[in-house]
Every structure is written in structure tokens, then in C-alpha cells.
Design a protein around this motif. Structure first.
Motif, PDB file in Angstrom:
ATOM      1  N   GLN A  66     -23.496   6.298  -5.948  1.00 39.96           N
ATOM      2  CA  GLN A  66     -22.824   5.058  -6.302  1.00 39.96           C
ATOM      3  C   GLN A  66     -21.974   5.319  -7.548  1.00 39.96           C
ATOM      4  N   ALA A  67     -20.914   4.519  -7.691  1.00 43.56           N
ATOM      5  CA  ALA A  67     -20.045   4.654  -8.858  1.00 43.56           C
ATOM      6  C   ALA A  67     -19.580   3.283  -9.319  1.00 43.56           C
ATOM      7  N   PHE A  68     -19.393   3.169 -10.620  1.00 41.80           N
ATOM      8  CA  PHE A  68     -18.796   1.985 -11.241  1.00 41.80           C
ATOM      9  C   PHE A  68     -17.367   2.348 -11.616  1.00 41.80           C
ATOM     10  N   VAL A  69     -16.400   1.498 -11.230  1.00 39.77           N
ATOM     11  CA  VAL A  69     -14.984   1.836 -11.346  1.00 39.77           C
ATOM     12  C   VAL A  69     -14.264   0.854 -12.258  1.00 39.77           C
ATOM     13  N   LEU A  70     -13.448   1.371 -13.168  1.00 38.56           N
ATOM     14  CA  LEU A  70     -12.543   0.585 -14.012  1.00 38.56           C
ATOM     15  C   LEU A  70     -11.139   1.167 -13.883  1.00 38.56           C
ATOM     16  N   GLY A  71     -10.124   0.288 -13.883  1.00 38.99           N
ATOM     17  CA  GLY A  71      -8.771   0.775 -13.749  1.00 38.99           C
ATOM     18  C   GLY A  71      -7.737  -0.095 -14.420  1.00 38.99           C
ATOM     19  N   LEU A  72      -6.586   0.496 -14.728  1.00 45.57           N
ATOM     20  CA  LEU A  72      -5.417  -0.207 -15.266  1.00 45.57           C
ATOM     21  C   LEU A  72      -4.208   0.185 -14.421  1.00 45.57           C
ATOM     22  N   TRP A  73      -3.454  -0.826 -13.946  1.00 47.87           N
ATOM     23  CA  TRP A  73      -2.276  -0.612 -13.136  1.00 47.87           C
ATOM     24  C   TRP A  73      -1.055  -1.164 -13.883  1.00 47.87           C
ATOM     25  N   GLY A 106       0.840  -1.190   0.000  1.00 49.01           N
ATOM     26  CA  GLY A 106       0.000   0.000   0.000  1.00 49.01           C
ATOM     27  C   GLY A 106       0.873   1.236   0.000  1.00 49.01           C
ATOM     28  N   GLY A 107       0.255   2.386   0.329  1.00 49.19           N
ATOM     29  CA  GLY A 107       0.989   3.631   0.286  1.00 49.19           C
ATOM     30  C   GLY A 107       2.072   3.758   1.334  1.00 49.19           C
ATOM     31  N   ALA A 108       1.966   2.996   2.430  1.00 51.54           N
ATOM     32  CA  ALA A 108       2.989   3.073   3.475  1.00 51.54           C
ATOM     33  C   ALA A 108       4.295   2.429   3.032  1.00 51.54           C
ATOM     34  N   TRP A 109       4.258   1.614   1.978  1.00 49.95           N
ATOM     35  CA  TRP A 109       5.447   0.959   1.450  1.00 49.95           C
ATOM     36  C   TRP A 109       6.146   1.910   0.480  1.00 49.95           C
ATOM     37  N   PRO A 110       7.460   2.102   0.612  1.00 50.14           N
ATOM     38  CA  PRO A 110       8.155   2.950  -0.366  1.00 50.14           C
ATOM     39  C   PRO A 110       8.288   2.232  -1.697  1.00 50.14           C
ATOM     40  N   ALA A 111       8.224   2.988  -2.785  1.00 49.22           N
ATOM     41  CA  ALA A 111       8.505   2.406  -4.094  1.00 49.22           C
ATOM     42  C   ALA A 111      10.001   2.117  -4.173  1.00 49.22           C
ATOM     43  N   PRO A 112      10.411   0.978  -4.739  1.00 47.97           N
ATOM     44  CA  PRO A 112      11.841   0.682  -4.859  1.00 47.97           C
ATOM     45  C   PRO A 112      12.557   1.791  -5.634  1.00 47.97           C
ATOM     46  N   LYS A 113      13.800   2.066  -5.265  1.00 50.72           N
ATOM     47  CA  LYS A 113      14.572   3.117  -5.931  1.00 50.72           C
ATOM     48  C   LYS A 113      14.655   2.854  -7.432  1.00 50.72           C
ATOM     49  N   GLY A 114      14.335   3.856  -8.211  1.00 51.69           N
ATOM     50  CA  GLY A 114      14.400   3.739  -9.675  1.00 51.69           C
ATOM     51  C   GLY A 114      13.225   3.023 -10.299  1.00 51.69           C
ATOM     52  N   GLU A 115      12.224   2.656  -9.501  1.00 51.47           N
ATOM     53  CA  GLU A 115      11.034   1.981 -10.023  1.00 51.47           C
ATOM     54  C   GLU A 115       9.785   2.785  -9.674  1.00 51.47           C
ATOM     55  N   GLY A 116       8.703   2.521 -10.407  1.00 53.39           N
ATOM     56  CA  GLY A 116       7.484   3.270 -10.163  1.00 53.39           C
ATOM     57  C   GLY A 116       6.245   2.492 -10.539  1.00 53.39           C
ATOM     58  N   GLN A 117       5.119   3.154 -10.392  1.00 51.45           N
ATOM     59  CA  GLN A 117       3.832   2.545 -10.693  1.00 51.45           C
ATOM     60  C   GLN A 117       2.878   3.640 -11.172  1.00 51.45           C
ATOM     61  N   ILE A 118       2.045   3.295 -12.157  1.00 51.25           N
ATOM     62  CA  ILE A 118       1.009   4.212 -12.596  1.00 51.25           C
ATOM     63  C   ILE A 118      -0.338   3.498 -12.517  1.00 51.25           C
ATOM     64  N   ILE A 119      -1.382   4.266 -12.180  1.00 53.01           N
ATOM     65  CA  ILE A 119      -2.733   3.741 -12.102  1.00 53.01           C
ATOM     66  C   ILE A 119      -3.652   4.698 -12.850  1.00 53.01           C
ATOM     67  N   ARG A 149      -4.711 -14.392  -2.913  1.00 45.57           N
ATOM     68  CA  ARG A 149      -4.255 -15.771  -2.814  1.00 45.57           C
ATOM     69  C   ARG A 149      -2.945 -15.948  -3.561  1.00 45.57           C
ATOM     70  N   ASN A 150      -2.729 -15.102  -4.580  1.00 49.03           N
ATOM     71  CA  ASN A 150      -1.484 -15.076  -5.337  1.00 49.03           C
ATOM     72  C   ASN A 150      -1.310 -13.656  -5.861  1.00 49.03           C
ATOM     73  N   PRO A 151      -0.088 -13.304  -6.348  1.00 45.48           N
ATOM     74  CA  PRO A 151       0.164 -11.934  -6.793  1.00 45.48           C
ATOM     75  C   PRO A 151      -0.683 -11.510  -7.998  1.00 45.48           C
ATOM     76  N   ARG A 152      -1.332 -12.445  -8.671  1.00 45.33           N
ATOM     77  CA  ARG A 152      -2.094 -12.114  -9.875  1.00 45.33           C
ATOM     78  C   ARG A 152      -3.541 -11.725  -9.594  1.00 45.33           C
ATOM     79  N   GLY A 212      -1.416  -9.566 -18.469  1.00 43.35           N
ATOM     80  CA  GLY A 212      -0.118  -9.337 -19.077  1.00 43.35           C
ATOM     81  C   GLY A 212       0.738  -8.496 -18.140  1.00 43.35           C
ATOM     82  N   ARG A 213       1.377  -7.431 -18.665  1.00 40.07           N
ATOM     83  CA  ARG A 213       2.185  -6.558 -17.823  1.00 40.07           C
ATOM     84  C   ARG A 213       1.313  -5.569 -17.058  1.00 40.07           C
ATOM     85  N   TRP A 214       0.040  -5.483 -17.416  1.00 42.63           N
ATOM     86  CA  TRP A 214      -0.905  -4.623 -16.732  1.00 42.63           C
ATOM     87  C   TRP A 214      -1.707  -5.431 -15.711  1.00 42.63           C
TER      88      TRP A 214
END
Length: 267
Positions: free
Chosen positions: A257-264, A32-45, A200-203, A236-238
Motif C-alpha cells: 500500500q502507498a500514501f500519495v501526495l501531489g502538486l500539479w 488524459g494522456g491521449a489528449w495532446p498538450a496545446p502548442k506552446g503550453e505544458g504541465q508538470i506533476i 463536477r467542476n474543473p476545480r 490557487g494556480r496549483w
């Protein structure tokens, strides 16, 4: 800004309460947000949602019909990047289109930048971080309560804490965030966010979030409690996200109410 951080830090007791709940901690790829992103790496949502509200909570907390229903579509881009092993940069932009009461909303809604830093060793099982942020509204800002607010920039101090534990064959990430926000117009706001990530798994992950807050306005206090439940699946990679959001309680805020779609994606 220092006073903001002090105000958020005064509620640290709840964070230590959380640490007692998650005593047996184990490493996990989910964070989650309390975890630092690894140096030189990132994430987009990238998230898109369609929100509607035909009811509202009045100042007494009772539900009543809205004279003008709320219809709003938003597109939100959030990103983080590890500047070091402990410092993470964040940026967020949001565009909105729709109608809130008699006001048409269209275009850039919010631009937000900030830095968060880990307060404990990266090897510590309990993750605690502090963040400082600056947020600018677009032509017309929209708050978390979907009320049109003034075009005032906001400073925010945030404390984040979380950990990971095993529940039989599943991994559970629990995180709490406390924030103190102050606008240049003098409006104050407090927020409390709780996130649970079960996998249950990272996927595959199920994410349950509860957002609550209180805004102090000249006309009175505005409160809200919102829940969002989403499912995250590796594509895939997303990673693909789908879910719903619901206003559970409030004072002076729409009940929608809202319906949510996302790509990480990580890079």
C-alpha cells in the motif's frame, strides 16, 4: 522500435470497444494522456509517495508474509510540453529511498523521455495517440512491481485512447493505455492502464486508476494489478492531490500500500 509499436497496435480492438462505451462525447477541460498538450503550453506533476509491503503474492498468486518487508519513499517529477497541435514531448525523473529485501535503494531511480502524437484530428471526439519512449535506470532501478531489476535501458511503444462524456451534472473522462516494453537485456513487458476522472467542476476531480502488467523473466512471469484512487483540488494556480494505492493481485510481486501526495501545475 517499429516492432514495439506494431505489438501494441495489435491490441487496438480493446480501444474500439472503449469507443462504443463513450458514444456521446462532449468537450472538457479535464484530459488524459491521449489528449495532446496545446502548442506552446505544458504541465508538470510532482508526486511523492510512501510505500510499504509486509506481504507478497507468490508465483501461484497466493499471499504470504515477506521475510524482509519493503519500505520505499519516492519523489516523481513528470512534465509534458506541446511542440505542435498534435505532438507532445514528455520527460520524467524519479528518485527513491528505502529498502527492498536485503537491498538498500537510494538516489536516482529512473529517467524517461518520449514523444506522443495524435492519430486522429484534434476535433475528433475520440482521442487516440501513439507514443515512443526511452527509459534509463539510475544506479539501481526499481520496477512497477518494486522488484530490483537490472541496469538495462528500456524502449517502449504505447497506444492511448480516451474520451469524455456527461453523467448528469458530472464529467467523466475515460482512458485506456496499452504498452509494449523491451529492455536492452531482452526482458519483455506488457502494461495495460485504465484511468477514470470524474469531476463536477474543473476545480475538483476524483481520479481512479488501475495499472496491470506482465514481465517475462528467465525465472518466470511476474504479474501485477494495482489500483490508485486520488482526489484533486485546485489550490490557487496549483492543484493538490492526495490518495492511496493498493496492490490488488499479482504473481511474484509484493502486496503493498502507498500514501500519495501531489502538486500539479500548467504553464
Amino acid at each position: 522500435m517499429a516492432r514495439l509499436l506494431a505489438a501494441a497496435g495489435s491490441r487496438l480492438a480493446g480501444l474500439w470497444l472503449l469507443s462504443l462505451v463513450i458514444l456521446s462525447l462532449v468537450p472538457s477541460e479535464v484530459r488524459g494522456g491521449a489528449w495532446p498538450a496545446p502548442k506552446g503550453e505544458g504541465q508538470i506533476i510532482l508526486k511523492a509517495d510512501t510505500y510499504q509491503a509486509d506481504m507478497a503474492f507468490n508465483p501461484a498468486g497466493q499471499s504470504e508474509p515477506l521475510t524482509d518487508p519493503v519500505r520505499l519513499r519516492t519523489l516523481d517529477l513528470w512534465g509534458e510540453y506541446g511542440l505542435s497541435s498534435t505532438v507532445t514531448a514528455e520527460v520524467q525523473g524519479r528518485v527513491s529511498q528505502g529498502r527492498i529485501g536485503a537491498v538498500d535503494v537510494k538516489g536516482l531511480d529512473t529517467l524517461r523521455i518520449g514523444l506522443r502524437t495524435s492519430l486522429l484530428s484534434p476535433k475528433a471526439p475520440l482521442k487516440v495517440a501513439a507514443g515512443l519512449y526511452r527509459e534509463w535506470p539510475g544506479r539501481l532501478g526499481v520496477s512497477e512491481t518494486l522488484g530490483v531489476r537490472s541496469l538495462s535501458a528500456v524502449s517502449e511503444a504505447r497506444i492511448l485512447a480516451g474520451g469524455t462524456t456527461r453523467l448528469r451534472k458530472h464529467t467523466l473522462v475515460a482512458e485506456i493505455q496499452l504498452a509494449e516494453r523491451r529492455g536492452d537485456d531482452g526482458v519483455r513487458e506488457q502494461r495495460q492502464d485504465l484511468t477514470l476522472i470524474l469531476s463536477r467542476n474543473p476545480r475538483q476531480q476524483v481520479i481512479t486508476q488501475v495499472y496491470s502488467g506482465k514481465r517475462h523473466e528467465p525465472s518466470g512471469h511476474v504479474r501485477w494489478v494495482t489500483s490508485e484512487v486520488t482526489y484533486l483540488q485546485a489550490c490557487g494556480r496549483w492543484r493538490c492531490q492526495i490518495g492511496v494505492r493498493q496492490t490488488l493481485d499479482g504473481r511474484g510481486t509484493p502486496k503493498g500500500q502507498a500514501f500519495v501526495l501531489g502538486l500539479w501545475a500548467r504553464f
